[in-house]
Design a protein around this motif. Sequence first.
Motif, PDB file in Angstrom:
ATOM      1  N   ILE A 482       0.851  -1.182   0.000  1.00  0.00           N
ATOM      2  CA  ILE A 482       0.000   0.000   0.000  1.00  0.00           C
ATOM      3  C   ILE A 482       0.894   1.242   0.000  1.00  0.00           C
ATOM      4  N   SER A 483       0.325   2.346  -0.431  1.00  0.00           N
ATOM      5  CA  SER A 483       1.059   3.608  -0.487  1.00  0.00           C
ATOM      6  C   SER A 483       0.948   4.347   0.841  1.00  0.00           C
ATOM      7  N   GLU A 484       2.044   5.002   1.243  1.00  0.00           N
ATOM      8  CA  GLU A 484       2.021   5.896   2.400  1.00  0.00           C
ATOM      9  C   GLU A 484       2.524   7.283   2.029  1.00  0.00           C
ATOM     10  N   ALA A 485       2.336   7.663   0.773  1.00  0.00           N
ATOM     11  CA  ALA A 485       2.752   8.997   0.348  1.00  0.00           C
ATOM     12  C   ALA A 485       1.939  10.064   1.078  1.00  0.00           C
ATOM     13  N   TYR A 486       2.520  11.250   1.183  1.00  0.00           N
ATOM     14  CA  TYR A 486       1.907  12.372   1.889  1.00  0.00           C
ATOM     15  C   TYR A 486       0.880  13.036   0.977  1.00  0.00           C
ATOM     16  N   MET A 487      -0.169  12.271   0.648  1.00  0.00           N
ATOM     17  CA  MET A 487      -1.174  12.753  -0.287  1.00  0.00           C
ATOM     18  C   MET A 487      -2.569  12.382   0.203  1.00  0.00           C
ATOM     19  N   ASN A 488      -3.527  13.138  -0.289  1.00  0.00           N
ATOM     20  CA  ASN A 488      -4.932  12.871  -0.018  1.00  0.00           C
ATOM     21  C   ASN A 488      -5.703  13.059  -1.314  1.00  0.00           C
ATOM     22  N   SER A 489      -6.442  12.045  -1.708  1.00  0.00           N
ATOM     23  CA  SER A 489      -7.233  12.102  -2.943  1.00  0.00           C
ATOM     24  C   SER A 489      -6.366  12.429  -4.155  1.00  0.00           C
ATOM     25  N   GLY A 490      -5.106  11.945  -4.124  1.00  0.00           N
ATOM     26  CA  GLY A 490      -4.213  12.111  -5.256  1.00  0.00           C
ATOM     27  C   GLY A 490      -3.461  13.420  -5.300  1.00  0.00           C
ATOM     28  N   GLU A 491      -3.660  14.315  -4.329  1.00  0.00           N
ATOM     29  CA  GLU A 491      -2.964  15.590  -4.305  1.00  0.00           C
ATOM     30  C   GLU A 491      -2.193  15.749  -3.000  1.00  0.00           C
ATOM     31  N   SER A 492      -1.158  16.578  -3.029  1.00  0.00           N
ATOM     32  CA  SER A 492      -0.294  16.747  -1.866  1.00  0.00           C
ATOM     33  C   SER A 492      -1.061  17.334  -0.682  1.00  0.00           C
ATOM     34  N   ILE A 493      -0.756  16.832   0.508  1.00  0.00           N
ATOM     35  CA  ILE A 493      -1.284  17.435   1.727  1.00  0.00           C
ATOM     36  C   ILE A 493      -0.488  18.704   2.046  1.00  0.00           C
ATOM     37  N   GLY A 494       0.799  18.695   1.706  1.00  0.00           N
ATOM     38  CA  GLY A 494       1.670  19.818   1.996  1.00  0.00           C
ATOM     39  C   GLY A 494       1.666  20.859   0.889  1.00  0.00           C
ATOM     40  N   TYR A 495       2.845  21.352   0.528  1.00  0.00           N
ATOM     41  CA  TYR A 495       2.954  22.442  -0.441  1.00  0.00           C
ATOM     42  C   TYR A 495       2.437  21.999  -1.813  1.00  0.00           C
ATOM     43  N   TYR A 496       1.989  22.962  -2.618  1.00  0.00           N
ATOM     44  CA  TYR A 496       1.342  22.635  -3.885  1.00  0.00           C
ATOM     45  C   TYR A 496       2.321  22.261  -4.993  1.00  0.00           C
ATOM     46  N   LEU A 497       3.624  22.481  -4.806  1.00  0.00           N
ATOM     47  CA  LEU A 497       4.593  22.058  -5.810  1.00  0.00           C
ATOM     48  C   LEU A 497       4.915  20.583  -5.648  1.00  0.00           C
ATOM     49  N   PRO A 498       5.223  19.861  -6.736  1.00  0.00           N
ATOM     50  CA  PRO A 498       5.643  18.464  -6.614  1.00  0.00           C
ATOM     51  C   PRO A 498       7.067  18.373  -6.080  1.00  0.00           C
ATOM     52  N   PRO A 499       7.508  17.199  -5.652  1.00  0.00           N
ATOM     53  CA  PRO A 499       8.894  17.043  -5.196  1.00  0.00           C
ATOM     54  C   PRO A 499       9.898  17.421  -6.277  1.00  0.00           C
ATOM     55  N   ASN A 500      11.115  17.726  -5.846  1.00  0.00           N
ATOM     56  CA  ASN A 500      12.210  18.127  -6.735  1.00  0.00           C
ATOM     57  C   ASN A 500      11.871  19.409  -7.484  1.00  0.00           C
ATOM     58  N   SER A 501      11.466  20.422  -6.716  1.00  0.00           N
ATOM     59  CA  SER A 501      11.081  21.715  -7.284  1.00  0.00           C
ATOM     60  C   SER A 501      11.593  22.829  -6.383  1.00  0.00           C
ATOM     61  N   ASP A 502      11.749  24.000  -6.963  1.00  0.00           N
ATOM     62  CA  ASP A 502      11.914  25.200  -6.156  1.00  0.00           C
ATOM     63  C   ASP A 502      11.118  26.332  -6.775  1.00  0.00           C
ATOM     64  N   GLU A 503      10.893  27.392  -5.992  1.00  0.00           N
ATOM     65  CA  GLU A 503      10.020  28.479  -6.427  1.00  0.00           C
ATOM     66  C   GLU A 503      10.444  29.785  -5.783  1.00  0.00           C
ATOM     67  N   VAL A 504      10.495  30.834  -6.592  1.00  0.00           N
ATOM     68  CA  VAL A 504      10.566  32.206  -6.105  1.00  0.00           C
ATOM     69  C   VAL A 504       9.223  32.849  -6.426  1.00  0.00           C
ATOM     70  N   LEU A 505       8.564  33.407  -5.408  1.00  0.00           N
ATOM     71  CA  LEU A 505       7.253  34.017  -5.608  1.00  0.00           C
ATOM     72  C   LEU A 505       7.270  35.444  -5.072  1.00  0.00           C
ATOM     73  N   VAL A 506       6.847  36.376  -5.914  1.00  0.00           N
ATOM     74  CA  VAL A 506       6.684  37.776  -5.535  1.00  0.00           C
ATOM     75  C   VAL A 506       5.221  38.137  -5.747  1.00  0.00           C
ATOM     76  N   ARG A 507       4.606  38.737  -4.729  1.00  0.00           N
ATOM     77  CA  ARG A 507       3.176  39.035  -4.837  1.00  0.00           C
ATOM     78  C   ARG A 507       2.869  40.400  -4.216  1.00  0.00           C
ATOM     79  N   SER A 539      10.757  13.047  -8.712  1.00  0.00           N
ATOM     80  CA  SER A 539      10.129  14.307  -9.103  1.00  0.00           C
ATOM     81  C   SER A 539       8.610  14.245  -9.084  1.00  0.00           C
ATOM     82  N   SER A 540       8.046  13.127  -8.665  1.00  0.00           N
ATOM     83  CA  SER A 540       6.595  12.966  -8.628  1.00  0.00           C
ATOM     84  C   SER A 540       6.153  12.583  -7.224  1.00  0.00           C
ATOM     85  N   LEU A 541       4.969  13.023  -6.846  1.00  0.00           N
ATOM     86  CA  LEU A 541       4.399  12.647  -5.564  1.00  0.00           C
ATOM     87  C   LEU A 541       4.169  11.143  -5.485  1.00  0.00           C
ATOM     88  N   TYR A 542       4.071  10.490  -6.639  1.00  0.00           N
ATOM     89  CA  TYR A 542       3.854   9.048  -6.681  1.00  0.00           C
ATOM     90  C   TYR A 542       5.162   8.266  -6.636  1.00  0.00           C
TER      91      TYR A 542
END
Length: 636
Positions: A482-507, A539-542
């Motif tokens: 069985i899977s124990e990934a940090y996901m719910n209903s196929g989407e991340s429970i944590g941050y919205y980016l997939p693994p192996n990513s980085d982000e600079v955000l200005v708002r 690089s994937s949640l799966y």
Amino acid sequence: MKRFLGSIVLILLLTTGMSLAAQTHVSVPVDSKVYDIINKATLRGLCAPLPAIKPYPENVVADVINEIFAASDASEKRLLSRAEEQILREALEQFQRKRGLDVLRGGYYFEGKGKVRTTLDVALKIDSFVSGGIYNNRSDNQWGMWITPTLSLRGDLGKYLSYDFNIFGNMSRAVLKPLGEYEIGRWWYTQNVDGANARNIKSFANKAFFPFSYHKQWDGSIWHLADLSASGLEGWCDKLGVGFGILSEIDLSFFDSRVFLRFGRIKREWAAMDEGASLVLNKNARPFIAVELAATPVRWFTLSALTGVLEYPNSAYIVGNVYNSKKDYTTYSNDMFFQNAYSAAMLELNFKYVHFDFGTTAVWPKRFDLGYMHPLMNKVIYQNNIGDNDNLALFTNLKLSYPGIGSVWASLFLDEFVGLNRTTGLFGDFIHATRNMYATQVGMKANFPWLPFTTVSLRYTKIEPFCYTHHGINYTWYTHYISEAYMNSGESIGYYLPPNSDEVLVRFDSQFFPRVCAHFEYQFVRHGAEHGRQAVKGSSLYSELTPHGRDDLRKYFLHDGAYQWFHIVKFGADWNLKQFKAPLTVYANIGFVYSYYTVIDGTPNDNKKHPYHIANTSEYPTEFGAIISGGVKVWF
């Protein structure tokens, strides 16, 4: 001169027949605009910091708004502009209910007579949205949409108990462009059925919406309009489809809201230092049912805990169906592979200038382990008592604020790590060891004093390879992996980016006018490719990191395979038409996306660092596009 606006507002509401509903403990949804207002007021020192466990109950939000008015009244100089006072008045008014039918609000409110306070509020809401992408590669041009009507029933039963029931329908379309396949692991995904092997998943791009912004709008599965049958359940709305869902909660509040207990299926956000920025439990995560407890014996200290049951994704669209010779067994897409519970606990210290929190999370198969449910039990230590089987994590946040100026923060989500190594030393091993699976974030947010409730924010987030993932288990409780990934209903429970990513955000966020909100946003995102000859593992949640030889694996961000680079510019606004006596909010976004890939001069995933360069091939193309989206909300 003191204005006493808060008192005047309350008197006016009473004299016009409005009910204050001050004991309503149901939650204000995490996507409500009122949270942004409260955050900006907190940044300016107009109210005390609140615990980082959203959503807040209605009565708590109303109390905070009144606290902001009181702080302004108590000051010798003007702390709120006239526009900001109007914004706060209208934010407070949304929690007031006129007895009987209120067409402008789309609701009917009943308050029973008697010693025990009994109320019922029936309301209707409709959210409609459409988005389209136009690209230099015309074959990528696409459109998507959703329409979501919601019927809600909420109210109070006495002084301490409140309830909320929301049932919604949904019509959605979000066509996915197939990019290729991705090798995700060798354990539970590899269910050999008559020689079939399902260790690869399909990689897609959603071209109708801004990258990393779309989240499914229905619960469970969806029916395509062409097949509305019991056997027609589908995993995705690649064709126009319909679905439904329920969000509900029962809430108990004691000791002037110092102790709060909630049992419900709602969206949440924990440990976020800015709106939507949580690495732990993000407001973009899909809802799940859970029991929550929050205790705040003094205003500067909060203990929080929750335990719930995670939901499975209908993943047929990712892997497809693989049957045995009897055509009676489907690999991977069956719900039997997703049998997880989720627990989290957090301690918070909230002061005027400093916020600090520390907590643990656990994704664990449903075994009724009381240790994970106990608010005062550390889940990492408890796992060592029962066996090293589950997906455990630690997290912490430190935030420094100066009221009126702004705040800075640092966040850490520690999924798994190898720690000290006698051979390679701490830093070289920690930075490049693949088994070090963690997410980090640093950010700042500053008050912009010349415009009403205006802020500018900057943050950098890094999600390491295999973070939020976990290798499949079977051990003693299940006969299959069985899977124990940090996901719910196929989407991340944590941050919205997939693994192996980085982000600079200005708002940049502002309410130029009381009923008009506007924002400008720039995102720079880099993400490891999930398809092609230089796909990067983890690089994937799966994904899953094999337990065999994992300590010898190394990661080199940008230097171990193909990476997609995104430059995303977005302008958006929403306009409430309340002044025209229309129960409508119109919102829109327009922006541009420029993306390209870099590839390495070497063999991907070989535990070595290689130079990289920009590629522009059919496998890894460069692309420019414009995305326009907009919608109308009725009775919001």
